[in-house]
Design an enzyme around this catalytic site. Sequence first.
Site: not given
Length: 119
Positions: A7, A9-11, A14
């Site tokens: 996903i 926006n998952c840190s 990223q």
Amino acid sequence: MITLYGIKNCSTVQKARHWLEQHDLDNRFHDFRTDGMEQVPLAQWLKAFGWEQVLNRRSSTWRSLSDSEKSTMDNTSALAIANAAPTLIKRPVTVSDNLILFGFKAELYAQLLEKESHS
């Protein structure tokens, strides 16, 4: 070619994407939410690794499951639940010709994916 599932926006996803970019490793990103679950080989992952490795039991999605769902979890129920709530899948899932990794640890990526880039 490496495919990274997760996903956007998952840190942790990223961090993995940034690591792959820094190491010039060609990759394709598949966002569970944007790109959907139809092309995600979730059943294969569950069969090969078992739900215990595929699902993130520290996630808020896991905590929101009933005690009954947790105690009776198996690959079949994990498939249904994770398809409906992909945030339950441990992220990122990194797939290449020679390996599948669940989660991100830079040290492990360095060992395994550096070998991958030379094959």
